[in-house]
Design a protein around this motif. Structure first.
Motif, short mmCIF file in Angstrom:
data_model
loop_
_atom_site.label_atom_id
_atom_site.label_comp_id
_atom_site.label_asym_id
_atom_site.label_seq_id
_atom_site.Cartn_x
_atom_site.Cartn_y
_atom_site.Cartn_z
N LYS A 1 39.46 63.59 12.13
CA LYS A 1 38.95 64.83 12.74
C LYS A 1 38.50 65.85 11.71
O LYS A 1 38.35 67.03 12.00
CB LYS A 1 40.03 65.43 13.64
CG LYS A 1 40.33 64.57 14.87
CD LYS A 1 41.30 65.27 15.81
CE LYS A 1 41.55 64.42 17.06
NZ LYS A 1 42.47 65.10 18.01
N GLN B 1 41.87 61.11 7.93
CA GLN B 1 41.60 62.35 8.66
C GLN B 1 40.34 62.18 9.52
O GLN B 1 39.27 62.68 9.19
CB GLN B 1 41.41 63.51 7.68
CG GLN B 1 42.68 63.94 6.97
CD GLN B 1 42.48 65.22 6.15
OE1 GLN B 1 41.38 65.78 6.06
NE2 GLN B 1 43.55 65.69 5.54
N LEU C 1 33.05 68.39 15.94
CA LEU C 1 34.34 68.85 15.42
C LEU C 1 34.29 70.29 14.89
O LEU C 1 35.32 70.94 14.79
CB LEU C 1 34.80 67.90 14.30
CG LEU C 1 35.19 66.49 14.76
CD1 LEU C 1 35.33 65.56 13.55
CD2 LEU C 1 36.48 66.52 15.57
N LYS D 1 29.07 63.75 14.91
CA LYS D 1 30.53 63.86 14.92
C LYS D 1 30.95 65.16 14.24
O LYS D 1 31.86 65.86 14.71
CB LYS D 1 31.15 62.65 14.21
CG LYS D 1 32.66 62.57 14.34
CD LYS D 1 33.11 62.27 15.75
CE LYS D 1 34.60 62.03 15.83
NZ LYS D 1 35.05 61.77 17.21
#
Length: 465
Positions: free
Chosen positions: A323, A321, A354, A350
Motif C-alpha cells: 500500500k 509494503q 493510494l 495504483k
C-alpha cells in the motif's frame, strides 16, 4: 555628481567612481538568502513534497500562516541548508533531508525558516538594503565633495580623506545591514522554539542542527569580527536554543516511528537519485537489508541502465509494503522512461488510488495514458491531467500531455489552450499569448475555456494589477 567628478580629472573620476561602485556593491551583496535561485536545479518528487508538507503544516498553523499561501521548493544541493528567498517561498536543499538523522532535525530547521516567513523578514531586509544603499550613496557623495574640494585646493591629503569617507560610509551601511540580519536570525530562532512548543514537538532536533552548524563554523568564528557576520555567533546562538529547548516539557519527546520510517525512505530515495554509486554503497552497504537500503539500490540500478534489476528489487519492496503509493509510482516511472507506457499505467493507477490527493501522481498517470497512444484511454488521460494540474499547476509535462490528448481527440482549440497554459506556467508569456489567442478563435466566447484563454491574452507582467 558628474559635475563634481569632472573637477578632479580623468584618473580621479575613475578612482572615485570605482570606489563608489565597489562600496555600493559590497553593501548590497550581503544577504546570502537573497541569492538568486534561477541557476539552481529544482527537483520534483511527490513523496518528498508530501513529507515536507506534513512537516510544515502544524508549524504553519502555529505561526498563523495559511499552508496554501507558501510554496515549498526542493533544490538538488548537498549542503545542509534551507532558506526563504521571498515572503511566500521556502527552499529546501536535498542535503538537508539526506543528512538529517531524524524528522525532528529537519522540522527544527523548517520551523526557523517559518519564523522568517511569519516575521516578513525578506521584505524588511529589502527595506534595510534600500536604506543602506541610500546611506552609502549619501556618504559617498559627501566623500566625493571632499575629494573635489581637496583636488581644487591642490591638497592630496584632503582628496585622500574624501576617498576614506566614501569607503567608511559603505562600511557603516554594511554593518548596519549585518546587525539587522543578526537580530532577525535570533528572532527566527525564538519563533521556531515557540512553534515547536505549541505543536508539542521537541526542539532537540533544532538544537542538534544548530550545534552542527556551530561545529562547522567554530574555527572561523574564533577569529571573526562579530560585527561582520550575518548570523549570530555560533556558541551564543546554541546557548540560547539549548536553554529554551531543554526547558520545554516536550524536549525528550521522540518522533513517531511511522514518521521516522517515512523520513528514512525519502532520504534513501534522494540518495538513490542524486548520489554516486560510491556514496550509495557507503550509506547502504550490501549488509544493509532494510527497506530504505533496498529502495536506494532499486533506484540506483534503474538510474544506471539496469531497469530489470531495479524492478526486481522493487517487487520485493511491494510485497513488503503493497500500500505504499510511491513504490507503485517508481514502478510506473521505470517502465514509462524505458518506453513501456502500457506497463507503466497499472503502477500509476495504483499509486493514484493510494494517494488520491496528489496532483503530481495524477499528472504522471495521465502522461502514461497519453504515451500508450490508445484512443480508448484519451478521456481518462484528460480527466487525470486536468484534475492533477488544478492541484499542481507547475508541471510542464502535464500541459504538454494534455495538449496531445486534446489533439488526439480532435479538440484543437483546447489543445492550443493547454499549450498556452504550459507556456504561461513556464514564464514564456509571449508564446502563451500567441497560443491563447489562437485557441480563442475556436472556443465559444464567454465559455470557461475562452475566459481562461482571455486571461492569458490580457496578461502583461510589466503592468500592475
Amino acid at each position: 555628481m558628474e559635475k563634481m567628478l569632472g573637477a578632479i580629472g580623468r584618473n580621479g573620476r575613475k578612482a572615485v567612481a570605482g570606489l563608489l561602485a565597489a562600496t555600493l556593491a559590497a553593501t548590497l551583496a550581503i544577504p546570502a538568502e537573497a541569492q538568486s535561485t534561477r541557476s539552481r536545479k529544482f527537483v520534483r518528487d511527490a513523496e518528498t513534497e508530501a513529507l515536507l508538507q506534513d512537516y510544515v503544516r502544524p508549524i504553519f498553523k502555529a505561526a498563523g500562516i495559511r499552508a496554501n499561501s507558501v510554496e515549498l521548493f526542493l533544490v538538488q544541493d548537498p549542503a545542509f541548508n534551507a532558506y526563504v528567498p521571498s515572503g511566500r517561498t521556502i527552499v529546501v536543499n536535498t542535503g538537508a533531508i539526506i543528512d538529517s538523522k531524524t524528522p525532528n532535525e529537519l522540522i527544527g530547521m523548517l520551523a526557523h525558516e517559518t519564523g522568517h516567513l511569519a516575521g516578513d523578514h525578506t521584505a524588511r531586509l529589502n527595506e534595510q538594503l534600500a536604506n543602506a544603499q541610500t546611506m552609502a550613496t549619501l556618504g559617498a557623495l559627501a566623500g566625493i565633495g571632499a575629494a573635489v574640494a581637496g583636488a581644487a585646493a591642490g591638497s592630496g591629503e584632503a582628496a585622500r580623506a574624501g576617498s576614506g569617507i566614501i569607503a567608511g560610509s559603505g562600511e557603516i551601511a554594511r554593518r548596519s545591514v549585518l546587525s539587522y540580519q543578526r537580530s532577525e536570525e535570533m528572532a527566527a530562532d525564538q519563533s521556531a522554539l515557540i512553534y515547536l512548543k505549541k505543536t508539542q514537538q521537541s526542539a532537540k532536533g533544532m538544537l542538534d542542527t544548530f550545534k552542527r552548524f556551530a561545529d562547522n563554523t567554530l574555527f572561523a568564528a574564533r577569529t571573526a569580527n562579530p560585527y561582520l557576520l550575518s548570523h549570530p555567533l555560533p556558541r551564543e546562538r546554541v546557548d540560547m536554543i539549548q536553554r529554551e529547548a531543554t526547558a520545554s516539557p516536550y524536549y525528550n519527546k521522540k518522533d513517531p516511528p511511522a514518521l521516522v520510517a517515512r523520513h528514512n525512505m525519502v532520504r534513501a530515495k534522494l540518495v538513490g537519485f542524486s548520489g554516486s554509486m560510491d556514496e550509495i554503497m557507503r550509506r547502504y552497504p550490501p549488509s544493509d537489508t532494510s527497506l530504505p537500503a533496498q529502495y536506494a539500490r532499486a533506484i540506483a540500478a534503474y538510474r544506471n541502465g539496469n531497469s530489470q534489476a531495479g524492478l526486481k528489487i522493487l517487487d520485493g519492496l511491494l510485497k513488503a509494503q503493497p500500500k505504499n503509493p510511491y513504490f507503485w509510482e517508481l514502478q510506473g516511472q521505470i517502465n514509462l522512461e524505458n518506453g513501456r507506457a502500457g506497463q507503466a499505467v497499472p503502477g500509476f493507477r495504483k499509486a493514484v488510488s493510494l494517494a488520491p490527493k496528489s496532483g503530481m501522481l495524477k499528472v504522471l498517470l495521465g502522461q502514461a495514458l497519453v504515451e500508450t497512444g490508445d484512443p480508448k484511454t484519451t478521456d481518462e488521460a484528460i480527466k487525470n491531467l486536468t484534475v492533477g494540474l488544478q492541484v499542481d499547476p507547475n508541471m510542464g509535462i502535464g500541459y504538454r500531455s494534455l495538449a496531445r490528448a486534446y489533439a488526439a481527440r480532435g479538440d484543437i482549440a483546447l489543445a492550443d489552450l493547454a499549450t498556452a497554459q504550459g507556456e504561461f506556467a513556464g514564464g514564456n508569456y509571449a508564446a502563451a499569448r500567441q497560443h491563447a489567442a489562437r485557441a480563442q478563435k475556436g472556443l465559444k466566447p464567454g465559455s470557461p475555456a475562452w475566459i481562461r484563454a482571455d486571461d492569458i491574452v490580457s496578461y502583461h507582467p510589466d503592468k500592475p494589477g
